[in-house]
Write an enzyme that holds these catalytic residues in place. Structure first.
Site, PDB file in Angstrom:
ATOM      1  N   CYS A 146      14.935 107.703  20.716  1.00 50.09           N
ATOM      2  CA  CYS A 146      15.479 106.562  19.946  1.00 50.09           C
ATOM      3  C   CYS A 146      14.381 105.783  19.248  1.00 50.09           C
ATOM      4  CB  CYS A 146      16.251 105.640  20.872  1.00 50.09           C
ATOM      5  SG  CYS A 146      17.521 106.514  21.760  1.00 50.09           S
TER       6      CYS A 146
ATOM      7  N   HIS B 295      16.662  98.180  18.560  1.00 52.20           N
ATOM      8  CA  HIS B 295      17.473  99.340  18.938  1.00 52.20           C
ATOM      9  C   HIS B 295      18.785  98.869  19.558  1.00 52.20           C
ATOM     10  CE1 HIS B 295      18.787 103.117  20.272  1.00 52.20           C
ATOM     11  NE2 HIS B 295      18.321 103.068  21.510  1.00 52.20           N
TER      12      HIS B 295
ATOM     13  N   ASN C  42      25.239 103.380  20.412  1.00 46.62           N
ATOM     14  CA  ASN C  42      23.826 103.741  20.376  1.00 46.62           C
ATOM     15  C   ASN C  42      23.664 104.989  19.502  1.00 46.62           C
ATOM     16  OD1 ASN C  42      21.266 104.730  20.868  1.00 46.62           O
ATOM     17  ND2 ASN C  42      21.370 104.448  23.093  1.00 46.62           N
TER      18      ASN C  42
HETATM   19  N1  ACO Z   1      33.636 103.261  32.845  1.00 48.30           N
HETATM   20  C1  ACO Z   1      33.921 102.693  34.014  1.00 48.30           C
HETATM   21  N2  ACO Z   1      33.049 102.675  35.042  1.00 48.30           N
HETATM   22  C2  ACO Z   1      31.851 103.245  34.855  1.00 48.30           C
HETATM   23  C3  ACO Z   1      31.493 103.845  33.632  1.00 48.30           C
HETATM   24  C4  ACO Z   1      32.445 103.833  32.587  1.00 48.30           C
HETATM   25  N3  ACO Z   1      32.191 104.373  31.387  1.00 48.30           N
HETATM   26  N4  ACO Z   1      30.239 104.321  33.731  1.00 48.30           N
HETATM   27  C5  ACO Z   1      29.803 104.022  34.969  1.00 48.30           C
HETATM   28  N5  ACO Z   1      30.772 103.374  35.642  1.00 48.30           N
HETATM   29  C6  ACO Z   1      30.731 102.876  37.011  1.00 48.30           C
HETATM   30  C7  ACO Z   1      29.713 103.567  37.849  1.00 48.30           C
HETATM   31  O1  ACO Z   1      30.223 104.761  38.379  1.00 48.30           O
HETATM   32  C8  ACO Z   1      29.444 102.527  38.910  1.00 48.30           C
HETATM   33  O2  ACO Z   1      30.462 102.603  39.855  1.00 48.30           O
HETATM   34  P1  ACO Z   1      30.167 102.412  41.435  1.00 48.30           P
HETATM   35  O3  ACO Z   1      29.622 101.013  41.557  1.00 48.30           O
HETATM   36  O4  ACO Z   1      31.496 102.600  42.069  1.00 48.30           O
HETATM   37  O5  ACO Z   1      29.153 103.443  41.780  1.00 48.30           O
HETATM   38  C9  ACO Z   1      29.606 101.210  38.188  1.00 48.30           C
HETATM   39  O6  ACO Z   1      30.343 101.504  36.990  1.00 48.30           O
HETATM   40  C10 ACO Z   1      28.306 100.526  37.830  1.00 48.30           C
HETATM   41  O7  ACO Z   1      27.450 101.454  37.199  1.00 48.30           O
HETATM   42  P2  ACO Z   1      26.010 101.014  36.778  1.00 48.30           P
HETATM   43  O8  ACO Z   1      25.285 102.211  36.297  1.00 48.30           O
HETATM   44  O9  ACO Z   1      25.376 100.203  37.842  1.00 48.30           O
HETATM   45  O10 ACO Z   1      26.331 100.025  35.567  1.00 48.30           O
HETATM   46  P3  ACO Z   1      25.301  99.192  34.717  1.00 48.30           P
HETATM   47  O11 ACO Z   1      25.650  97.766  34.821  1.00 48.30           O
HETATM   48  O12 ACO Z   1      23.876  99.566  34.977  1.00 48.30           O
HETATM   49  O13 ACO Z   1      25.652  99.664  33.242  1.00 48.30           O
HETATM   50  C11 ACO Z   1      24.833 101.124  31.548  1.00 48.30           C
HETATM   51  C12 ACO Z   1      25.500 101.020  32.903  1.00 48.30           C
HETATM   52  C13 ACO Z   1      25.753 100.508  30.528  1.00 48.30           C
HETATM   53  C14 ACO Z   1      24.596 102.584  31.242  1.00 48.30           C
HETATM   54  C15 ACO Z   1      23.498 100.335  31.572  1.00 48.30           C
HETATM   55  O14 ACO Z   1      22.752 100.659  32.724  1.00 48.30           O
HETATM   56  C16 ACO Z   1      22.687 100.591  30.368  1.00 48.30           C
HETATM   57  O15 ACO Z   1      23.058 100.300  29.250  1.00 48.30           O
HETATM   58  N6  ACO Z   1      21.459 101.115  30.557  1.00 48.30           N
HETATM   59  C17 ACO Z   1      20.609 101.459  29.452  1.00 48.30           C
HETATM   60  C18 ACO Z   1      21.013 102.770  28.964  1.00 48.30           C
HETATM   61  C19 ACO Z   1      20.471 103.044  27.629  1.00 48.30           C
HETATM   62  O16 ACO Z   1      20.288 102.164  26.820  1.00 48.30           O
HETATM   63  N7  ACO Z   1      20.229 104.300  27.412  1.00 48.30           N
HETATM   64  C20 ACO Z   1      19.826 104.788  26.206  1.00 48.30           C
HETATM   65  C21 ACO Z   1      18.424 104.355  25.854  1.00 48.30           C
HETATM   66  S1  ACO Z   1      17.514 105.607  25.181  1.00 48.30           S
HETATM   67  C22 ACO Z   1      18.380 106.144  23.923  1.00 48.30           C
HETATM   68  O17 ACO Z   1      18.854 105.329  23.234  1.00 48.30           O
HETATM   69  C23 ACO Z   1      18.633 107.604  23.670  1.00 48.30           C
END
Ligand code: ACO
Length: 363
Positions: free
Chosen positions: A114, A254, A284
């Site tokens: 990214c 980003h 994203n």
């Molecule tokens: N719908 C519903 N529930 C979900 C989903 C979904 N789509 N995805 C995950 N969950 C659940 C998980 O299973 C978890 O459940 P559990 O507590 O029963 O185990 C719960 O939601 C919490 O999951 P977390 O991973 O802790 O959620 P978080 O608050 O961290 O949010 C997210 C997840 C949105 C992915 C966040 O961590 C994030 O944005 N991280 C950065 C990711 C990113 O930007 N990546 C790309 C960067 S590099 C590039 O751009 C290529």
């Protein structure tokens, strides 16, 4: 005299097909409320059957060239920033160069996930600063949907497709790319990866069956690193440019997650109103995200000569970068260029392809 690389053209392109959070609810165990509150995304654009990274990139590039009123044949270089090239070989940059008719230009792909666009901007700015080249297209396109496991709710709600492009031109004025900070941490490679289909693990029936050709991600680990890395890089880029946070007109960062941007904003002490956001509509879009938000913003006419913009990104690798870009008096720069008579040879192919031999003949 040190020359600067100023942005004189910008353009973007997204597929027509919209996939909303509600659409995803019908396919996987998720819901609009979870996606919206955790990410800030409402919908994303997904490439149709005939669309590719190069086709989206070419349209964005044509729009950037039209904005700069620059014929493609006068470009010296095409830098294609992408994580999702049309093919491993040939490179997408050459496909875009050919489609544009940029007959004098070299072309290559650059992959820092990214962060690729900001790495491309840095490379292009250096070619111009040294006096080696005059006009460079930096185009970032992604079709992340083709590498997304649509049954994995951890990733499929996040990504979208699109492209954004800028034209860089040489100027003696104190504007354009003022500073860049680049970073990488290869030991965090496992946090965001496509495990198979490269030379380390070529695609086989088994890797396909295990879905190892899809993106996997450890979102919460990336979250913390992203905030820290983007904040640190932004502070360093501002210091290198001799500017303070208060001097920033807008942050074009980003568009991965609105909560990451909120945390970065708090760490930087920059008012939230200065963050330009479009991830609610596009999700994203990987390398395309920064030029897409930049192009949308500039297209409204909001960028004025002398405005200082903070660009920041992070991505797989891990990689991160920040850059300070001072907006130029674009109309004046284009008019000055147009007033100069462009040498005739710049309008035609410098190195015509000898198709019989299948190679370019050097003149
Ligand atoms: N719908 C519903 N529930 C979900 C989903 C979904 N789509 N995805 C995950 N969950 C659940 C998980 O299973 C978890 O459940 P559990 O507590 O029963 O185990 C719960 O939601 C919490 O999951 P977390 O991973 O802790 O959620 P978080 O608050 O961290 O949010 C997210 C997840 C949105 C992915 C966040 O961590 C994030 O944005 N991280 C950065 C990711 C990113 O930007 N990546 C790309 C960067 S590099 C590039 O751009 C290529």
């Amino acid at each position: 005299m040190l020359r600067h690389a100023v942005i004189t053209g910008w353009g973007h392109c997204v597929p027509d097909r919209v996939v909303t959070n509600k659409d995803l609810e019908a396919r996987i165990a998720t819901n609009d409320e979870w996606i919206w509150t955790r990410t800030g995304i409402r919908e994303r654009r997904i490439a149709g059957p005939g669309e590719t990274t190069s086709s989206l990139s070419t349209i964005a590039a044509r729009r950037a060239l039209a904005c700069a009123r620059l014929p493609a044949a006068t470009l010296d270089l095409v830098i294609s920033a992408t994580t999702t090239p049309d093919h491993l070989l040939p490179n997408t940059g050459s496909l875009v160069q050919q489609a544009l008719g940029a007959t004098r230009a070299g072309a290559f792909d650059l992959n820092a996930a990214c962060t690729s666009f900001l790495y491309g901007l840095a490379v292009g700015a250096q070619f111009i600063a040294t006096g080696a080249l005059e006009r460079i297209l930096v185009v970032a396109g992604e079709t992340l949907s083709r590498f997304t496991n649509w049954d994995d709710r951890n990733t499929c709600v996040l990504f979208g497709d699109g492209a954004g492009a800028v034209v860089l031109e040489a100027t003696d004025e104190e504007c354009g790319v003022l500073s860049t900070v680049l970073g990488s941490a290869g030991d965090a490679d496992h946090l965001l990866a496509i495990e198979a289909s490269g030379s380390a693990k070529p695609a086989t029936a088994e890797t396909l069956a295990r879905g190892e050709h899809f993106i996997t991600m450890r979102g919460s680990n990336i979250f913390k690193l992203a905030v820290r890395a983007m904040t640190q890089a932004a502070v360093e880029a501002l210091a290198k440019a001799g500017l303070a946070v208060a001097d920033v007109r807008a942050e074009l960062a980003h568009q991965a997650n609105v909560r990451i941007l909120r945390s970065t904003q708090a760490a930087l002490g920059l008012p939230w109103e200065k963050f330009v956001i479009n991830l609610d509509r596009y999700g994203n879009t990987g390398a395309a995200s920064v030029p897409l938000v930049l192009s949308e913003y500039a297209s409204t006419g909001a960028a004025r000569p002398g405005d200082d913009f903070l660009l920041a990104s992070f991505g797989g690798g891990l990689t991160w970068a920040a850059s300070v870009v001072r907006w130029g008096d674009v109309e004046a720069i284009i008019r000055r260029r147009e007033a100069q008579s462009v040498p005739a040879h710049l309008h035609g192919p410098k190195r015509p392809i000898d198709r019989a031999a299948g190679v370019r003949t050097l003149q």
